[in-house]
Design a protein around this motif. Sequence first.
Motif, PDB file in Angstrom:
ATOM      1  N   ILE A 347      17.725   9.478  12.200  1.00 36.49           N
ATOM      2  CA  ILE A 347      17.073   8.362  11.779  1.00 36.49           C
ATOM      3  C   ILE A 347      18.091   7.098  12.046  1.00 36.49           C
ATOM      4  N   GLU A 348      17.744   6.272  12.814  1.00 38.41           N
ATOM      5  CA  GLU A 348      18.292   4.995  13.203  1.00 38.41           C
ATOM      6  C   GLU A 348      17.446   3.850  12.351  1.00 38.41           C
ATOM      7  N   LYS A 349      18.342   3.045  11.676  1.00 33.36           N
ATOM      8  CA  LYS A 349      17.682   1.885  11.009  1.00 33.36           C
ATOM      9  C   LYS A 349      17.887   0.590  11.550  1.00 33.36           C
ATOM     10  N   LEU A 350      16.827  -0.402  11.625  1.00 40.22           N
ATOM     11  CA  LEU A 350      17.146  -1.460  11.828  1.00 40.22           C
ATOM     12  C   LEU A 350      18.003  -2.126  11.154  1.00 40.22           C
ATOM     13  N   LYS A 351      18.837  -3.190  11.503  1.00 38.30           N
ATOM     14  CA  LYS A 351      19.696  -3.955  10.782  1.00 38.30           C
ATOM     15  C   LYS A 351      18.899  -4.680   9.909  1.00 38.30           C
ATOM     16  N   GLY A 352      19.491  -4.956   8.565  1.00 35.71           N
ATOM     17  CA  GLY A 352      18.880  -5.905   7.552  1.00 35.71           C
ATOM     18  C   GLY A 352      18.038  -5.080   6.601  1.00 35.71           C
ATOM     19  N   SER A 353      17.294  -5.821   5.608  1.00 34.10           N
ATOM     20  CA  SER A 353      16.571  -5.440   4.544  1.00 34.10           C
ATOM     21  C   SER A 353      15.299  -5.896   4.492  1.00 34.10           C
ATOM     22  N   SER A 354      14.951  -6.866   5.183  1.00 30.68           N
ATOM     23  CA  SER A 354      13.641  -7.423   5.305  1.00 30.68           C
ATOM     24  C   SER A 354      13.384  -8.013   6.721  1.00 30.68           C
ATOM     25  N   TYR A 355      11.771  -7.876   7.264  1.00 31.69           N
ATOM     26  CA  TYR A 355      11.607  -7.859   8.400  1.00 31.69           C
ATOM     27  C   TYR A 355      10.440  -8.812   8.741  1.00 31.69           C
ATOM     28  N   TYR A 366      11.672  -7.566  19.720  1.00 27.91           N
ATOM     29  CA  TYR A 366      12.334  -8.635  18.920  1.00 27.91           C
ATOM     30  C   TYR A 366      11.568  -8.531  17.398  1.00 27.91           C
ATOM     31  N   TYR A 367      12.734  -8.835  16.580  1.00 25.04           N
ATOM     32  CA  TYR A 367      12.374  -9.161  15.231  1.00 25.04           C
ATOM     33  C   TYR A 367      13.244 -10.026  14.507  1.00 25.04           C
ATOM     34  N   LEU A 368      12.715 -10.960  13.420  1.00 21.09           N
ATOM     35  CA  LEU A 368      13.770 -11.584  12.569  1.00 21.09           C
ATOM     36  C   LEU A 368      13.995 -10.500  11.223  1.00 21.09           C
ATOM     37  N   PHE A 369      15.090 -10.829  10.672  1.00 27.50           N
ATOM     38  CA  PHE A 369      15.675 -10.034   9.532  1.00 27.50           C
ATOM     39  C   PHE A 369      16.737 -10.563   8.797  1.00 27.50           C
ATOM     40  N   GLN A 370      16.427 -10.270   7.366  1.00 21.60           N
ATOM     41  CA  GLN A 370      17.587 -10.818   6.548  1.00 21.60           C
ATOM     42  C   GLN A 370      18.376  -9.512   6.015  1.00 21.60           C
ATOM     43  N   GLU A 371      19.575  -9.839   5.584  1.00 22.09           N
ATOM     44  CA  GLU A 371      20.541  -8.717   5.141  1.00 22.09           C
ATOM     45  C   GLU A 371      21.015  -8.937   3.567  1.00 22.09           C
ATOM     46  N   GLY A 372      20.493  -8.047   2.758  1.00 18.80           N
ATOM     47  CA  GLY A 372      21.085  -8.243   1.238  1.00 18.80           C
ATOM     48  C   GLY A 372      21.138  -9.517   0.682  1.00 18.80           C
ATOM     49  N   ASN A 388      20.102  -1.394  19.287  1.00 19.56           N
ATOM     50  CA  ASN A 388      19.683  -2.067  18.229  1.00 19.56           C
ATOM     51  C   ASN A 388      20.834  -3.084  17.903  1.00 19.56           C
ATOM     52  N   GLU A 389      20.553  -4.479  18.176  1.00 18.00           N
ATOM     53  CA  GLU A 389      21.663  -5.203  17.998  1.00 18.00           C
ATOM     54  C   GLU A 389      21.249  -6.628  17.584  1.00 18.00           C
ATOM     55  N   MET A 390      22.123  -7.531  16.775  1.00 16.76           N
ATOM     56  CA  MET A 390      21.670  -8.841  16.457  1.00 16.76           C
ATOM     57  C   MET A 390      21.964  -9.812  17.507  1.00 16.76           C
ATOM     58  N   VAL A 391      21.154 -10.769  17.978  1.00 19.57           N
ATOM     59  CA  VAL A 391      21.457 -11.643  19.186  1.00 19.57           C
ATOM     60  C   VAL A 391      21.230 -13.170  18.687  1.00 19.57           C
ATOM     61  N   GLY A 392      21.084 -13.328  17.352  1.00 19.57           N
ATOM     62  CA  GLY A 392      21.193 -14.901  16.848  1.00 19.57           C
ATOM     63  C   GLY A 392      20.855 -15.109  15.439  1.00 19.57           C
ATOM     64  N   LEU A 393      21.032 -16.147  15.020  1.00 22.09           N
ATOM     65  CA  LEU A 393      21.210 -16.716  13.676  1.00 22.09           C
ATOM     66  C   LEU A 393      20.564 -17.926  13.541  1.00 22.09           C
ATOM     67  N   VAL A 394      19.489 -18.142  12.760  1.00 22.09           N
ATOM     68  CA  VAL A 394      18.604 -19.104  12.535  1.00 22.09           C
ATOM     69  C   VAL A 394      18.832 -19.654  11.095  1.00 22.09           C
ATOM     70  N   ASP A 395      19.008 -20.858  10.706  1.00 19.52           N
ATOM     71  CA  ASP A 395      19.105 -21.605   9.822  1.00 19.52           C
ATOM     72  C   ASP A 395      17.798 -21.981   9.314  1.00 19.52           C
ATOM     73  N   ILE A 396      16.922 -21.540   8.432  1.00 18.78           N
ATOM     74  CA  ILE A 396      15.807 -21.727   8.165  1.00 18.78           C
ATOM     75  C   ILE A 396      15.372 -21.305   6.895  1.00 18.78           C
TER      76      ILE A 396
END
Length: 435
Positions: A347-355, A366-372, A388-396
């Motif tokens: 089982i591979e898991k997406l990065k982060g904890s909420s999506y 594509y998906y947006l996520f948060q980590e911890g 499965n990789e992170m490709v961006g960061l959004v200040d929002i």
Amino acid sequence: MLSVFLFLSFSQTIWADSEITVKYQGIPIVFEEAPIMDIGSVLVPFRGIFETLGLKVGWEPNSKRVTGTNEFVKIVMTIGKKSVLVNNVQSELESEPKIINGVTMIPLRFVSESTGKKVSWDPATETVLISNQMEVMPTKNNFGDDSYYPSNLSNKSGRVNPYMYEKDGYFYLLWTENSQVGSFLNVYYSIADLNTGKWIYQNQQFKNIKKDNPYFQYFFYDESLYWRSADGILKSSFERGKTVTQEVYVARKSAPKEKEFIAVARFDGKLGLISGVKDSYFLYTEEVPNGLFQISDLNNILLGYSSNVHLSIDQSSKKLRIFSNNTIKTLNYESGDIFYENGKDKIEKLKGSSYTQPFYYSGKLYYLFQEGQDSRIKLGTITEKGLNEMVGLVDIKLSSALSDYKLTVNENELHLWRNTEFNRRPSIDLTKIIK
């Protein structure tokens, strides 16, 4: 195409008479001490870079710690140590902060990327180029200045939970209601023109479908509606903001006498449909509605999923990747066996904890996520090959949980849609992010 992060790749040696220039949004940054190269990393004075990137500067002389803080991020570095904290999450630097000529120097790339900036290196001019990666526009409440279902008050028909999709400059909403007469399902739609930001259709009836078999089911995918009829699986779609009235068979086969799995699968840039019961699954397409090839599943893994699962097929490796609930399993559809790791299903898991809900664009999911504890929002992607990789960061900062949003993607923008109410009528909010 979606922009890809370009990471700095510097030589470990710099000539004595070389001068490194740093530009932010095309404007040179003037530092109190000249930038230097240190083991492949460019170091710059901490105060100058923090203030340029909008961070409040902090210095603790006893612990020799420097901090940079804004409403989204807190970076804590210690002189002489490679360990760094970003929103209380520990990472390792390639080069530790140093004091040079009485000035505290810190790694430029790490700080810039931690604040969501894009960083690149121009070797011809020995210039570091820093630019804003994504710009968040103000949220448009009550998108289109009207309800997508203006005749519905929340105390009349209840809360609508529409399916959302975007394509070719149009935004689609589809939802269903059971008919009060007979065994029928009524399907409705609203469509907005994204160029004008206005609704061009509101609360129109799309289909009236008869539930003509015990295992009737339906689902939306892309701009299409799929449903199980007595003699096959049918599809009806939109095309550039207009209803396609004809129905096409994606699979021609009688309704089963037991639970059936039906879901769309992507393969070789095309859309197909996997359908079957127990170990009898086939891939169907509109061009080959009698079955393109068989999908083996010895352990009946597929029956445990619903139609909203995301499936991708890699024919060269015979892999069927199953993405659902933020996890990925891989099935060898020729042998029928699942991939294992340490005696258990791999089982591979997406990065982060909420999506957010994911969205396909140009062969990627594509998906947006948060980590911890890190409240910053990040952009992740999964390719059809499974990377499965992170490709961006959004200040929002969003007004609701990530799971309440539907993400759509186009060449230049990310769109975050949220189903809500305005004046007690169903409404959509849009947050636009410029890439």
